[in-house]
Design an enzyme around this catalytic site. Structure first.
Site, PDB file in Angstrom:
ATOM      1  N   GLY A  10     108.143  59.611  99.153  1.00 23.10           N
ATOM      2  CA  GLY A  10     107.005  59.227  97.745  1.00 23.10           C
ATOM      3  C   GLY A  10     107.455  58.213  97.078  1.00 23.10           C
ATOM      4  CG  ASN A  40     102.870  67.892 100.865  1.00 22.89           C
ATOM      5  OD1 ASN A  40     102.377  66.640 100.981  1.00 22.89           O
ATOM      6  ND2 ASN A  40     101.634  68.608 100.549  1.00 22.89           N
ATOM      7  CB  SER A 136     104.956  62.337  82.396  1.00 24.21           C
ATOM      8  OG  SER A 136     104.551  61.514  81.993  1.00 24.21           O
ATOM      9  CE1 TYR A 160     101.443  64.188  87.075  1.00 22.34           C
ATOM     10  CE2 TYR A 160     100.393  63.212  85.592  1.00 22.34           C
ATOM     11  CZ  TYR A 160     101.418  63.505  86.531  1.00 22.34           C
ATOM     12  OH  TYR A 160     103.012  62.703  86.450  1.00 22.34           O
ATOM     13  CE  LYS A 164     104.912  64.972  86.659  1.00 20.71           C
ATOM     14  NZ  LYS A 164     105.399  65.777  87.585  1.00 20.71           N
ATOM     15  CG  ASN A 210      99.110  53.757  88.357  1.00 21.88           C
ATOM     16  OD1 ASN A 210      99.327  55.207  88.981  1.00 21.88           O
ATOM     17  ND2 ASN A 210      99.039  54.791  86.889  1.00 21.88           N
ATOM     18  N   GLY A 305      90.775  58.431  77.432  1.00 20.54           N
ATOM     19  CA  GLY A 305      91.696  58.995  77.721  1.00 20.54           C
ATOM     20  C   GLY A 305      92.924  58.822  77.314  1.00 20.54           C
TER      21      GLY A 305
HETATM   22  P1  NAD Z   1     103.968  59.436  94.666  1.00 14.67           P
HETATM   23  O1  NAD Z   1     102.524  60.328  95.344  1.00 14.67           O
HETATM   24  O2  NAD Z   1     104.539  59.283  95.698  1.00 14.67           O
HETATM   25  O3  NAD Z   1     105.319  60.965  94.934  1.00 14.67           O
HETATM   26  C1  NAD Z   1     104.726  62.121  95.388  1.00 14.67           C
HETATM   27  C2  NAD Z   1     105.406  62.748  96.869  1.00 14.67           C
HETATM   28  O4  NAD Z   1     105.723  64.367  96.614  1.00 14.67           O
HETATM   29  C3  NAD Z   1     104.591  62.394  98.205  1.00 14.67           C
HETATM   30  O5  NAD Z   1     105.528  61.641  98.699  1.00 14.67           O
HETATM   31  C4  NAD Z   1     103.649  63.614  98.086  1.00 14.67           C
HETATM   32  O6  NAD Z   1     103.278  63.946  99.627  1.00 14.67           O
HETATM   33  C5  NAD Z   1     104.195  64.365  97.638  1.00 14.67           C
HETATM   34  N1  NAD Z   1     104.214  65.898  97.558  1.00 14.67           N
HETATM   35  C6  NAD Z   1     103.277  66.565  96.833  1.00 14.67           C
HETATM   36  N2  NAD Z   1     102.908  67.589  96.588  1.00 14.67           N
HETATM   37  C7  NAD Z   1     103.893  67.531  97.386  1.00 14.67           C
HETATM   38  C8  NAD Z   1     103.837  69.105  98.226  1.00 14.67           C
HETATM   39  N3  NAD Z   1     103.449  70.634  97.329  1.00 14.67           N
HETATM   40  N4  NAD Z   1     105.143  69.380  99.231  1.00 14.67           N
HETATM   41  C9  NAD Z   1     105.512  68.515  99.126  1.00 14.67           C
HETATM   42  N5  NAD Z   1     105.146  67.126  98.637  1.00 14.67           N
HETATM   43  C10 NAD Z   1     104.605  67.068  98.257  1.00 14.67           C
HETATM   44  O7  NAD Z   1     104.062  59.675  93.593  1.00 14.67           O
HETATM   45  P2  NAD Z   1     106.133  59.025  92.212  1.00 14.67           P
HETATM   46  O8  NAD Z   1     105.290  57.556  91.977  1.00 14.67           O
HETATM   47  O9  NAD Z   1     106.683  58.541  93.789  1.00 14.67           O
HETATM   48  O10 NAD Z   1     106.001  60.313  91.890  1.00 14.67           O
HETATM   49  C11 NAD Z   1     106.779  61.003  91.989  1.00 14.67           C
HETATM   50  C12 NAD Z   1     106.789  62.360  90.515  1.00 14.67           C
HETATM   51  O11 NAD Z   1     106.920  61.185  89.780  1.00 14.67           O
HETATM   52  C13 NAD Z   1     105.611  63.122  90.577  1.00 14.67           C
HETATM   53  O12 NAD Z   1     105.776  64.258  90.170  1.00 14.67           O
HETATM   54  C14 NAD Z   1     104.670  62.722  89.411  1.00 14.67           C
HETATM   55  O13 NAD Z   1     104.083  63.239  89.152  1.00 14.67           O
HETATM   56  C15 NAD Z   1     106.207  61.545  88.638  1.00 14.67           C
HETATM   57  N6  NAD Z   1     105.734  60.725  87.402  1.00 14.67           N
HETATM   58  C16 NAD Z   1     105.106  59.633  88.462  1.00 14.67           C
HETATM   59  C17 NAD Z   1     105.121  58.653  87.444  1.00 14.67           C
HETATM   60  C18 NAD Z   1     104.114  57.270  87.733  1.00 14.67           C
HETATM   61  O14 NAD Z   1     103.980  56.297  87.753  1.00 14.67           O
HETATM   62  N7  NAD Z   1     104.518  56.759  88.995  1.00 14.67           N
HETATM   63  C19 NAD Z   1     104.772  58.689  86.269  1.00 14.67           C
HETATM   64  C20 NAD Z   1     105.639  59.618  85.825  1.00 14.67           C
HETATM   65  C21 NAD Z   1     105.894  60.866  85.913  1.00 14.67           C
HETATM   66  N1  UFG Z   2      94.421  49.364  82.714  1.00 15.44           N
HETATM   67  C1  UFG Z   2      93.546  48.729  82.896  1.00 15.44           C
HETATM   68  N2  UFG Z   2      93.378  48.411  84.203  1.00 15.44           N
HETATM   69  C2  UFG Z   2      92.911  49.277  85.312  1.00 15.44           C
HETATM   70  C3  UFG Z   2      94.334  50.409  85.491  1.00 15.44           C
HETATM   71  C4  UFG Z   2      94.640  49.944  84.237  1.00 15.44           C
HETATM   72  O1  UFG Z   2      93.287  48.104  82.062  1.00 15.44           O
HETATM   73  O2  UFG Z   2      92.697  48.746  86.406  1.00 15.44           O
HETATM   74  C5  UFG Z   2      95.606  49.237  81.386  1.00 15.44           C
HETATM   75  C6  UFG Z   2      95.527  50.055  81.137  1.00 15.44           C
HETATM   76  O3  UFG Z   2      94.279  50.838  79.807  1.00 15.44           O
HETATM   77  C7  UFG Z   2      96.647  50.643  79.890  1.00 15.44           C
HETATM   78  C8  UFG Z   2      97.828  50.311  81.081  1.00 15.44           C
HETATM   79  O4  UFG Z   2      96.725  49.163  81.490  1.00 15.44           O
HETATM   80  O5  UFG Z   2      96.185  50.126  78.797  1.00 15.44           O
HETATM   81  C9  UFG Z   2      98.630  50.953  81.446  1.00 15.44           C
HETATM   82  O6  UFG Z   2      97.439  51.900  82.495  1.00 15.44           O
HETATM   83  P1  UFG Z   2      98.583  53.017  83.838  1.00 15.44           P
HETATM   84  O7  UFG Z   2      97.030  53.935  84.539  1.00 15.44           O
HETATM   85  O8  UFG Z   2      98.925  51.684  84.262  1.00 15.44           O
HETATM   86  O9  UFG Z   2      99.227  53.576  83.145  1.00 15.44           O
HETATM   87  P2  UFG Z   2      98.927  54.676  82.284  1.00 15.44           P
HETATM   88  O10 UFG Z   2     100.249  54.792  81.169  1.00 15.44           O
HETATM   89  O11 UFG Z   2      97.704  55.347  81.844  1.00 15.44           O
HETATM   90  O12 UFG Z   2      99.614  56.195  82.480  1.00 15.44           O
HETATM   91  C10 UFG Z   2     101.086  56.585  83.378  1.00 15.44           C
HETATM   92  C11 UFG Z   2     101.225  57.123  84.345  1.00 15.44           C
HETATM   93  C12 UFG Z   2     100.936  59.043  83.850  1.00 15.44           C
HETATM   94  C13 UFG Z   2     101.848  58.970  83.777  1.00 15.44           C
HETATM   95  C14 UFG Z   2     102.195  57.597  82.332  1.00 15.44           C
HETATM   96  C15 UFG Z   2     103.318  57.665  81.331  1.00 15.44           C
HETATM   97  O13 UFG Z   2      99.696  57.035  85.580  1.00 15.44           O
HETATM   98  O14 UFG Z   2     100.502  59.843  85.229  1.00 15.44           O
HETATM   99  O15 UFG Z   2     102.128  56.294  82.913  1.00 15.44           O
HETATM  100  O16 UFG Z   2     104.261  57.603  82.173  1.00 15.44           O
HETATM  101  F1  UFG Z   2     101.547  59.895  82.415  1.00 15.44           F
END
Ligand code: NAD
Ligand code: UFG
Length: 344
Positions: A10, A40, A136, A160, A164, A210, A305
């Site tokens: 990922g 996966n 997160s 979600y 966590k 995002n 939200g």
């Molecule tokens: P991502 O989706 O790119 O990576 C997650 C990976 O997990 C994917 O490759 C997916 O195929 C794999 N996966 C999911 N369910 C699975 C399962 N049951 N078995 C095996 N593999 C599985 O997401 P990411 O941005 O790299 O995030 C990684 C972790 O960080 C996640 O747990 C996510 O919740 C957490 N996180 C991400 C962000 C963000 O903004 N990217 C913020 C806070 C927390």
């Molecule tokens: N936003 C826009 N337009 C878009 C997307 C986002 O204006 O198309 C704004 C949102 O309203 C927010 C900011 O951009 O003000 C950031 O939004 P993101 O969706 O990129 O990120 P969030 O802070 O809402 O949430 C992210 C991850 C969550 C995580 C959180 C804290 O999506 O999973 O950061 O780590 F929990």
């Protein structure tokens, strides 16, 4: 050292594999470390494995293995931990779309919470007791004070986020049950950007949820404009403020957390952010300026939200892990754009 990265192909897992390989050092003889990626592929692709290998280079002290599998398959996990003689796990695997989690709570709890329990069962069976977990900043809910410290009350507002929080609590209980366990829950703020090679980065399937991937898709012409969700927040320009952190900095934070976990027992929750807030419009303008592109915007209603402002207190990461973010918004915007262009 042999490390299992669940969700290793990922976005954050792939960057962490590269950072780990770098932190574990260059080759001096036989390959002395092993990074095992288990995924996966529900939200990533197998081509990422070769891209990680390309970045690591032939002289890396680390061997890299990919295993396609699901974290809910306890038998498979037990085999992997045992056969690969795993010392520690970095647990990224999970589903992460907030809106989808509201529509499909059972799938989210089954994948994220049940998947983690399955992983813990396998770890217990194989006597592996070190974990770094992807948590997160969403576990803080609506901030009561800023910057957010790790002692801020936790309150998740969607399935979600609750998954966590549940996982953090389960991991805490595991550490209380046995003082040999070591768990670091890393509470990420907003990871963005990509590796400087342009080979790995964030590739959401479908419409991005995002901000940064949406911006890059508008800039490349795939979408007409960015919807800015509200400009009536109590912030300097009215748009939402977040703590954007370069994914390479975040990845290096995992290497530091793993190092900490190998030396200290117990449970920790640690913020990974920069400590600096940036508004939606500030990020858009920085992106336009550093990359010399145009990103048309349209102000629309607030997204349900969303919170107004969220940024980290980063002191604990510095004190505990000796880690702090080094890259700025320019680095984040340049690398995100470079990756988007390399993929189109
Ligand atoms: P991502 O989706 O790119 O990576 C997650 C990976 O997990 C994917 O490759 C997916 O195929 C794999 N996966 C999911 N369910 C699975 C399962 N049951 N078995 C095996 N593999 C599985 O997401 P990411 O941005 O790299 O995030 C990684 C972790 O960080 C996640 O747990 C996510 O919740 C957490 N996180 C991400 C962000 C963000 O903004 N990217 C913020 C806070 C927390
Ligand atoms: N936003 C826009 N337009 C878009 C997307 C986002 O204006 O198309 C704004 C949102 O309203 C927010 C900011 O951009 O003000 C950031 O939004 P993101 O969706 O990129 O990120 P969030 O802070 O809402 O949430 C992210 C991850 C969550 C995580 C959180 C804290 O999506 O999973 O950061 O780590 F929990």
């Amino acid at each position: 050292m042999n490390v299992l990265l669940t969700g290793g192909t990922g976005y954050i897992g792939s960057h962490t594999a590269v950072a780990l390989a770098e932190s574990l050092g260059a080759l001096i003889g036989e390959k002395t470390h092993h990074i095992v990626l288990l995924d996966n592929l529900c939200n990533s692709e197998i081509a990422t494995v070769d891209r990680i290998k390309t970045i690591m280079g032939a002289n890396s002290a680390c061997a890299l293995t990919f295993i396609q599998g699901d974290i809910r398959d306890t038998t498979l996990l037990t085999q992997v931990l045992s056969n690969q003689q795993i010392d520690a796990v970095i647990h990224f695997a999970g589903l992460k779309a907030v809106g989808e989690s509201v529509a499909q709570p059972v799938e989210y709890y089954a994948n994220n919470v049940q998947g983690t329990i399955s992983l813990l069962q396998a770890m217990q069976a194989c006597n592996v007791k070190k974990m770094v977990f992807s948590s997160s900043a969403t576990v803080y809910g609506e901030p009561q004070q800023l910057p957010l410290t790790e002692t801020h009350p936790t309150l998740a507002t969607n399935p979600y986020g609750r998954s966590k929080l549940h996982i953090e609590e389960i991991l805490h209980d595991v550490c209380l049950s046995n003082p040999e366990w070591s768990v670091v829950c890393l509470r990420y703020f907003n990871p963005v950007g990509a590796h400087k090679s342009g080979l790995i980065g964030e590739r959401p399937s479908g419409t991005p949820n995002n901000l940064m991937p949406y911006i890059t898709q508008v800039a490349v012409g795939q979408r007409s404009h960015l919807n800015v969700f509200g400009n009536d927040y109590p912030t300097p320009d009215g748009t939402g403020v977040r703590d954007y952190i370069h994914v390479v900095d975040l990845a290096e934070g995992h290497a530091a957390a793993l190092n900490y976990a190998t030396k200290h027992a117990g449970w920790q929750a640690i913020n990974l952010g920069t400590g600096k807030g940036c508004s939606v419009l500030e990020l858009v303008h920085t992106f336009e300026t550093v990359n010399n592109v145009t990103v048309p915007v349209q102000i629309v209603n607030r997204r349900a939200g969303d919170i107004a402002v969220c940024y980290a207190n980063t002191q604990k990461a510095l004190n505990t892990l000796n880690w702090s973010a080094t890259k700025n918004l320019t680095d984040m915007c340049q690398s995100a754009w470079q990756f988007e262009q390399s993929m189109t």
